[in-house]
Structure formats: structure tokens, C-alpha cells
Design a protein around this motif. Sequence first.
Motif, PDB file in Angstrom:
ATOM      1  N   UNK A 258       0.782  -1.228   0.000  1.00 41.70           N
ATOM      2  CA  UNK A 258       0.000   0.000   0.000  1.00 41.70           C
ATOM      3  C   UNK A 258       0.815   1.279   0.000  1.00 41.70           C
ATOM      4  N   UNK A 259       2.109   1.180  -0.287  1.00 42.22           N
ATOM      5  CA  UNK A 259       2.938   2.390  -0.344  1.00 42.22           C
ATOM      6  C   UNK A 259       2.590   3.189  -1.604  1.00 42.22           C
ATOM      7  N   UNK A 260       2.326   4.482  -1.466  1.00 42.79           N
ATOM      8  CA  UNK A 260       1.925   5.304  -2.621  1.00 42.79           C
ATOM      9  C   UNK A 260       3.120   5.788  -3.428  1.00 42.79           C
ATOM     10  N   UNK A 261       3.966   4.870  -3.858  1.00 45.44           N
ATOM     11  CA  UNK A 261       5.158   5.226  -4.617  1.00 45.44           C
ATOM     12  C   UNK A 261       5.372   4.181  -5.693  1.00 45.44           C
ATOM     13  N   UNK A 262       5.871   4.616  -6.827  1.00 50.15           N
ATOM     14  CA  UNK A 262       6.192   3.699  -7.914  1.00 50.15           C
ATOM     15  C   UNK A 262       7.702   3.676  -8.107  1.00 50.15           C
ATOM     16  N   UNK A 263       8.206   2.534  -8.533  1.00 44.59           N
ATOM     17  CA  UNK A 263       9.644   2.328  -8.677  1.00 44.59           C
ATOM     18  C   UNK A 263       9.948   1.934 -10.115  1.00 44.59           C
ATOM     19  N   UNK A 264      11.022   2.499 -10.679  1.00 43.30           N
ATOM     20  CA  UNK A 264      11.433   2.155 -12.042  1.00 43.30           C
ATOM     21  C   UNK A 264      12.938   2.303 -12.172  1.00 43.30           C
ATOM     22  N   UNK A 265      13.572   1.541 -13.063  1.00 41.72           N
ATOM     23  CA  UNK A 265      15.016   1.701 -13.273  1.00 41.72           C
ATOM     24  C   UNK A 265      15.339   3.047 -13.923  1.00 41.72           C
ATOM     25  N   UNK A 266      16.511   3.576 -13.620  1.00 38.23           N
ATOM     26  CA  UNK A 266      17.017   4.751 -14.323  1.00 38.23           C
ATOM     27  C   UNK A 266      17.128   4.406 -15.805  1.00 38.23           C
ATOM     28  N   UNK A 267      16.714   5.322 -16.666  1.00 36.56           N
ATOM     29  CA  UNK A 267      16.642   5.025 -18.097  1.00 36.56           C
ATOM     30  C   UNK A 267      18.011   4.851 -18.737  1.00 36.56           C
ATOM     31  N   UNK A 268      18.973   5.648 -18.331  1.00 28.36           N
ATOM     32  CA  UNK A 268      20.305   5.559 -18.930  1.00 28.36           C
ATOM     33  C   UNK A 268      21.048   4.337 -18.405  1.00 28.36           C
TER      34      UNK A 268
END
Length: 356
Positions: free
Chosen positions: A157-167
Motif C-alpha cells: 500500500x505504499x503510494x510510490x512507484x519504482x522504475x530503473x534509471x533510463x540511462x
Amino acid sequence: MPDKPTAPHGAADLPRLRLDAYNAELHDPDGPGFLGDRASNRAFMEMLDDWRTRVRRASGGEDPLEDAVGEGRPTRAIDRAELDAMLDSTAEDPEAAGLVHSAIEDFAQDMAAVVRRFLRLPDWQGTERIAVGGGFLEAKVGLMAVGRLGVLLRAAGEPVRVAPVLHHPDDAALCGAPHLAPPALLEGFDACLAVDIGGTNMRAGLVALGDAADLSGASVLDSERWKHAEEAPGRDEAVAKLASLLAHMVDHAAVMGRRLAPFIGIGCPGVITRDGRIARGGQNLPGGNWEDEDFRLPEALAAALPTIDGVAPTIILHNDAVVQGLSQAPAMGDVERWGVLTIGTGLGNARFSNPR
């Protein structure tokens, strides 16, 4: 003497956004070190080794990774490409693949605990998205760990999304460096110099600025890496070597016909003061005391550098996680508050706010 910087080193008010916090050092409640140590390259390999040891003990000494890496080979000697190969060979060696998956799960669980602690910090509250970078993400194991981290946070339920750095991890800090420069300093130019300093390597690069005002088109044209850990140089020798790498980039820019801005952006571990001193966090840098009260890396480097088309370059120094995060800034325009975590020898961190 070179011109003084047109912006302070280690600044919070950056040209296109605000830096709310960086280099947070969370103490581990279960040990003597820092919580971020649980989310490092070393931590992952220790988790893998722990699973390998447990299986070996329970099976009478039979090594579950013998077929994949060879008899008696220590876990610390296994590289990321080999770990990825184990994941890709699930049908041929499901136990080795399962062992790697087990370490990924443990790492993601610990990383989720670390992220939750960051999100409770006053300067990190309201964070909507976190970009994860660093050398760990060069391999599939790192990307899978980040994916699992995102699932764990969303399920909790954490209101945060995670994604890899694009470069690519090798390019992120270099592509973030132009974001340190006031826009006027880059006007009329199509490239600049950048430096990424770490505890094992130093990299100097020539960065194309691209056509977009937000620097979303920044890309690395050329770079040179120096593995200083293999040579154990003194501090002054390291500065001289870095100056020679940058001089080579200046020459290469001329050969390529690039209009090189008189600017160098540097990412370096530690807390950076406005006058260019590394206040703390430079203990892993090569030889000598980088935190000396009288040592200023930008000044030392400027004294060893040639001019760029007759102009002494402006040098701006900032924390390396901050600079890696800045490479992601063009992709974060749809949120107000966002952060970056970089997984390497430790866990670099920074939190930003976009202008409203």
C-alpha cells in the motif's frame, strides 16, 4: 586562475528543480552499520552465498552451483553475466536458477524495508516515484530485484512507484552532469565534459547536449574509464590522471567538430559544500585525504586543466547520486516529488522536487 563557478557546488537550488535531500545515512537498528548496506552489491552476493551454503550443508556438501560456475569457486568471484546466464538456463539447471531467484527475493525484501524507512524521513515524505540506478542494474538480476521491489511496495500500500534509471549505469552520471550548469552556460554549444568518480573507477566523458531544452536528448559520445582501485594512486596523482582524461576528451571533441561548452560537471561520493569541499563520505576515494579542510577538488582540477577555446572551464561538483538522479529528471516531469536510489558499494540517495 579559472573563473569562479556561476553556481555553488553541492547546491540545493538547481537550474531546473530543487534538491530536497541527499546522502541520508540511516543507521541499521539491527547492526553497527548503515541500513543502506543491506541494499548494495556486496549485500546481494552475501545473500547468494548464504543460500548456497545452506543448500550445501543440507545436502551433504553438494554444491548447487558447481555445474554453473565450477567446483570450489567462491561466490564473490561470480560476475553478473554468469548470474544472468543462470536465470536464462532454468530448464537446464533449475536449481541454480532457483538459488539466484532466492537471493533476488531476499534482496528485494531488504530493499523494500530500506525504502520504507526513506519514505518516513521528513524530507522524503510525499515521494511519488523512485528511480533506481547504479551498477547493480547492469544485469538482469538487478532489474528483476527492482521489479520485485516495486511489487512489494505496491502490495504493502505504499503510494510510490519504482522504475530503473533510463540511462545505462555507466552513462547516467555523465548525462546528469549538464543539469548542474545554468542554461546560459550551455547556450550555443552542443557538448560538454562530465566526470563520474567512484570508489573503484573514475570516468571522464564527452556528452552531447541534444536539441531539447530539458536536456532529455543528452547522450554520451565518448568516455574513458580508469580503474584506480587496481593502481592505488595518491590523491594528487588521481587528480592529475583525471585532468589527462579530460584533456583527451577536449581533443576528441575538436576532432568530432563539436562545439564544446567551457563547463565540467562532476559527480563524487559524499557531502559537498558550497565552496567545493568534500565534507564527508570520501573515505573510499584513492590515496590521501579528500576531506582535508584545505582541499577543493574543483580548484585542484582546474589548476591542471587546459582552457577550452581559450576559456577556463567552469567546474561544478555535486554528489554522485544527485547527478545520476538528474539524468532522470526529464522523465519525471509528470510528478512533483521524486527520488533516486543508486545501488553500488553503498546506497546513494537523493530526493527532488519539480517546480510547481
